[in-house]
Scaffold this active site. Sequence first.
Site, PDB file in Angstrom:
ATOM      1  N   GLU A 133       0.863  -1.187   0.000  1.00 48.95           N
ATOM      2  CA  GLU A 133       0.000   0.000   0.000  1.00 48.95           C
ATOM      3  C   GLU A 133       0.892   1.227   0.000  1.00 48.95           C
ATOM      4  O   GLU A 133       1.933   1.243   0.644  1.00 48.95           O
ATOM      5  CB  GLU A 133      -0.872  -0.031   1.270  1.00 48.95           C
ATOM      6  N   GLU A 138      -2.894  11.897   2.822  1.00 49.80           N
ATOM      7  CA  GLU A 138      -3.669  11.420   3.956  1.00 49.80           C
ATOM      8  C   GLU A 138      -3.445  12.335   5.154  1.00 49.80           C
ATOM      9  O   GLU A 138      -2.348  12.747   5.442  1.00 49.80           O
ATOM     10  CB  GLU A 138      -3.286   9.991   4.339  1.00 49.80           C
TER      11      GLU A 138
HETATM   12  C1  LIG Z   1     -11.120   4.140   2.365  1.00 50.97           C
HETATM   13  O1  LIG Z   1     -11.579   2.918   1.819  1.00 50.97           O
HETATM   14  C2  LIG Z   1     -10.812   1.776   2.118  1.00 50.97           C
HETATM   15  C3  LIG Z   1     -11.442   0.587   1.486  1.00 50.97           C
HETATM   16  O2  LIG Z   1     -11.294   0.611   0.117  1.00 50.97           O
HETATM   17  C4  LIG Z   1     -10.584   1.614   3.594  1.00 50.97           C
HETATM   18  O3  LIG Z   1      -9.721   0.556   3.864  1.00 50.97           O
HETATM   19  C5  LIG Z   1     -10.047   2.903   4.175  1.00 50.97           C
HETATM   20  O4  LIG Z   1      -9.848   2.764   5.526  1.00 50.97           O
HETATM   21  C6  LIG Z   1     -11.000   4.015   3.851  1.00 50.97           C
HETATM   22  N1  LIG Z   1     -10.699   5.237   4.537  1.00 50.97           N
HETATM   23  C7  LIG Z   1      -9.674   6.048   4.252  1.00 50.97           C
HETATM   24  C8  LIG Z   1      -9.578   7.279   5.046  1.00 50.97           C
HETATM   25  O5  LIG Z   1      -8.879   5.801   3.398  1.00 50.97           O
END
Ligand SMILES: *[C@@H]1O[C@H](CO)[C@@H](O)[C@H](O)[C@H]1NC(C)=O
Length: 313
Positions: A133, A138
């Site tokens: 990942e 973020e």
């Molecule tokens: C966004 O979506 C994913 C699932 O695709 C999730 O794992 C993630 O925690 C979500 N939230 C953020 C802030 O990325």
Amino acid sequence: MVKLPSLLVTAYAICAAGISGVMGAKYSLSDNIVGDGFYSAFEWQAISDPTHGRVKYVDQSTSRSQNLTYASGSSFILRTDYKTYLGSGGAGRQSKSYSTHVAVFDVRHMPQGCGTWPAIWETAKGNWPYSGEVDIVEGVNDQAPNAATLPYWTWMHHALIANANGNGQLNCDAYANSNTGCGVSFNQGNSFGPSFNNNGGGWFAMERNNNFIKVWFWPRSSGSVPSDLRNGAQTVNTDSWGTPAAHFPNTQCNLADHFDAHNIIINLTLCGDWAGNVYGQSGCPSTCVDFVNNNPGSFKNAYFDFAAVRVYK
Ligand SMILES: *[C@@H]1O[C@H](CO)[C@@H](O)[C@H](O)[C@H]1NC(C)=O
Ligand SMILES: *[C@@H]1O[C@H](CO)[C@@H](O)[C@H](O)[C@H]1NC(C)=O
């Protein structure tokens, strides 16, 4: 994303030394996603939020009918609901996946406000977290600066050494850094939240190959935005892009072994495991869930506005 507990235990493995100091390269435009193009390039994921946010992700037709996504010729908007009392958010995952590539995000506005946790990131569809990942954008609760992170569990005991912009070395070994992962905070305060938005946004770019992962950021007002990136040129040459904000070289591990082909994911959650847990420390009122439940109007600026997402291979 960054703050989940480690669930994996793997045997210690010493990876073959990578080749360091390898330069970038020329890449050709593969996907130019603008306006309406977001609807066909991304899959909407109406899932329950794995990070336990106060959100309900909706499918594409719901997002269109509620105007949570909106496309015009040069803009794509993705927002959380700001009219009703239960927050809803958007999650989109691009259907294509890429290994060696450059991704450019021309962003005019990102979600801001207490309780917001916006993210632009890449991972694979299955076998997470073994498939790796990369978090490009973020942050939570408007707290600048942005952080680019390779989550620690990708590396486990491999102790990748990341060189953060010449600021010294970070050890990504989860045991060495209390599970914060391999993160690099950007120097520029305007890389996240209200100061990013007040400046008209900017460009994030990520280059990934088998030798390194680099992330750059240029604010809209920067005088040093590479012209190929700014103009959405047919080819880009990352050698001319200058020092990245975050650089994760392949010094001890083989990136190809730890990162599958990834999709791009854009989403926005509210509260949840990160934004919710540090909510009070961020100087936000009440509790995160109460704030979301009772103040829909405060989420009017909780939206992304993308001028374009471009992928080069
Ligand atoms: C966004 O979506 C994913 C699932 O695709 C999730 O794992 C993630 O925690 C979500 N939230 C953020 C802030 O990325
Ligand atoms: C939908 O959202 C867009 C972008 O925020 C806005 O310009 C438009 O007026 C909205 N349409 C409606 C019907 O609210």
